[in-house]
Write an enzyme that holds these catalytic residues in place. Structure first.
Site, PDB file in Angstrom:
ATOM      1  CB  CYS A 113     -23.837  21.485  -5.755  1.00 29.70           C
ATOM      2  SG  CYS A 113     -24.308  20.897  -7.142  1.00 29.70           S
ATOM      3  CG  HIS A 141      -7.060   3.765   2.787  1.00 30.68           C
ATOM      4  ND1 HIS A 141      -5.789   2.416   2.664  1.00 30.68           N
ATOM      5  CD2 HIS A 141      -6.641   4.334   3.899  1.00 30.68           C
ATOM      6  CE1 HIS A 141      -5.236   3.153   3.683  1.00 30.68           C
ATOM      7  NE2 HIS A 141      -6.026   4.024   4.702  1.00 30.68           N
ATOM      8  CB  THR A 184      -0.286  -7.131  -6.560  1.00 31.52           C
ATOM      9  OG1 THR A 184      -0.360  -8.139  -6.081  1.00 31.52           O
ATOM     10  CG2 THR A 184       0.737  -5.568  -6.179  1.00 31.52           C
ATOM     11  CG  ASN A 214      -6.736  -2.611  -2.267  1.00 27.43           C
ATOM     12  OD1 ASN A 214      -5.270  -2.731  -1.100  1.00 27.43           O
ATOM     13  ND2 ASN A 214      -7.178  -4.197  -2.170  1.00 27.43           N
ATOM     14  CB  ILE A 215      -8.238   3.262  -3.665  1.00 30.76           C
ATOM     15  CG1 ILE A 215      -7.379   3.659  -4.248  1.00 30.76           C
ATOM     16  CG2 ILE A 215      -7.911   4.586  -2.298  1.00 30.76           C
ATOM     17  CD1 ILE A 215      -6.445   5.216  -5.047  1.00 30.76           C
ATOM     18  CG  ASP A 216      -8.395  -2.308  -6.283  1.00 32.14           C
ATOM     19  OD1 ASP A 216      -9.898  -2.607  -6.055  1.00 32.14           O
ATOM     20  OD2 ASP A 216      -7.545  -2.985  -5.636  1.00 32.14           O
ATOM     21  CB  SER A 250      -2.673  -5.618   5.049  1.00 35.43           C
ATOM     22  OG  SER A 250      -2.232  -5.472   5.688  1.00 35.43           O
ATOM     23  CB  SER A 251       2.961  -5.558   4.685  1.00 34.06           C
ATOM     24  OG  SER A 251       2.745  -4.587   4.204  1.00 34.06           O
ATOM     25  N   PRO A 296      -0.455  -2.085  -9.779  1.00 29.40           N
ATOM     26  CG  PRO A 296       0.719  -0.522 -10.242  1.00 29.40           C
ATOM     27  CD  PRO A 296      -0.283  -1.470 -10.401  1.00 29.40           C
ATOM     28  CG  ASP A 297       1.941  -2.353  -2.151  1.00 29.98           C
ATOM     29  OD1 ASP A 297       1.725  -1.381  -2.536  1.00 29.98           O
ATOM     30  OD2 ASP A 297       3.072  -3.320  -1.630  1.00 29.98           O
ATOM     31  CG  PHE A 298      -0.386   3.151  -4.888  1.00 31.68           C
ATOM     32  CD1 PHE A 298      -0.698   2.985  -5.651  1.00 31.68           C
ATOM     33  CD2 PHE A 298      -1.901   3.147  -3.855  1.00 31.68           C
ATOM     34  CE1 PHE A 298      -1.998   3.226  -7.298  1.00 31.68           C
ATOM     35  CE2 PHE A 298      -3.132   3.427  -4.623  1.00 31.68           C
ATOM     36  CZ  PHE A 298      -3.101   3.119  -6.000  1.00 31.68           C
ATOM     37  NE  ARG A 299       2.022   1.507   1.311  1.00 31.64           N
ATOM     38  CZ  ARG A 299       2.521   0.980   1.801  1.00 31.64           C
ATOM     39  NH1 ARG A 299       3.568   0.306   2.036  1.00 31.64           N
ATOM     40  NH2 ARG A 299       1.435  -0.217   2.206  1.00 31.64           N
TER      41      ARG A 299
HETATM   42 ZN    ZN Z   1     -21.596  20.726  -8.580  1.00 35.44          ZN
END
Ligand code: ZN
Length: 250
Positions: A136, A125, A32, A108-110, A195-196, A37-40
């Protein structure tokens, strides 16, 4: 003789010095201060841009219509070009370089851990770090997918298939679950940072920690079972800046 009371940062620093295999679970709170931003949270992307999470991260919806996801992805990756890993991300990189840290598990996905330079990162995640063609299976890098999303909206492979970033959608299994449990189990000091611990199964990772557990999170975290020796309700960066003063070469 005067009793010496160590403050939380000093306590944390001595725990770090005494340990040889640190593992970490990080959540939105570590990013943050970088501007993600925290998504939630109240300023989360869902709220500010009014994304519909049911459409954005639902795998069935994605296979029918990937547009809502890539609208989110475009904004998210644009945001990423403006930000840098935080002090705490860098601090963890230093611990890994000193061979004290054995792994980072993140919700996190960042990809800020990798961008900072961390090597052993388990993204439960997923993230945009790697992508693949649904037709393919051709792999695409973070840089390639960033450009493609920017230019094409919905990114397509040369074979015509849609390219999907390795992000875990609702309805998909989290990644690296066993490896995450293992890294927690092997650690002699485990950190929960930003993380909570309410989202499962990520929240169950600290339960596998055998050694001491330290929690650094703005809100209180309740963990039943592990040996929580220190709980700091503070911003990660301010706390670890303080800790760094008492740890050599970090
Ligand atoms: Zn392809």
């Amino acid at each position: 003789m005067l009793a010496v009371t160590l403050n939380a940062a000093q306590q944390c620093a001595s725990l770090i010095k005494e340990s040889n295999s640190i593992a970490v679970l990080t959540g939105a709170g570590i990013s943050t201060s970088a501007g993600i931003p925290d998504f939630r949270g109240p300023q989360g992307l869902y709220v500010t841009k009014r994304y519909d999470p049911e459409k954005v991260f639902d795998i069935d919806y994605f296979t029918r219509d990937p547009k809502p996801f890539f609208e989110f992805a475009k904004d998210f990756l644009e945001l990423e070009t403006k930000i840098k890993p935080t002090f705490t991300h860098q601090f963890l990189v230093q611990l890994e370089k000193q061979e004290k840290l054995i792994g980072v598990v993140t919700q996190n996905i960042d990809s800020l851990h990798q961008l900072a330079g961390s090597k052993n990162v388990l993204e439960m995640h997923g993230s945009f770090w790697t992508s693949f063609c649904l037709n393919c299976d051709k792999k695409y890098s973070f840089e390639e997918i960033k450009i493609k999303i920017q230019e094409e909206g919905v990114p397509h492979c040369s074979c015509g298939g849609v390219i999907k970033p390795d992000i875990v959608f609702f309805g998909e299994n989290v990644k690296h679950l066993n490896a995450s449990f293992q890294v927690a189990h092997q650690s002699d000091l485990f950190f929960v940072i930003g993380s909570s611990c309410v989202v499962y199964p990520a929240a169950s990772v600290p339960l596998y920690a055998n050694g001491n557990v330290v929690i650094v999170n703005k809100g209180k975290v309740k963990l039943d079972g592990p040996n929580v020796v220190l709980q700091v309700e503070d911003d990660c960066d301010s706390f670890f800046r303080e800790v760094a003063k008492y740890v050599d070469n970090v």
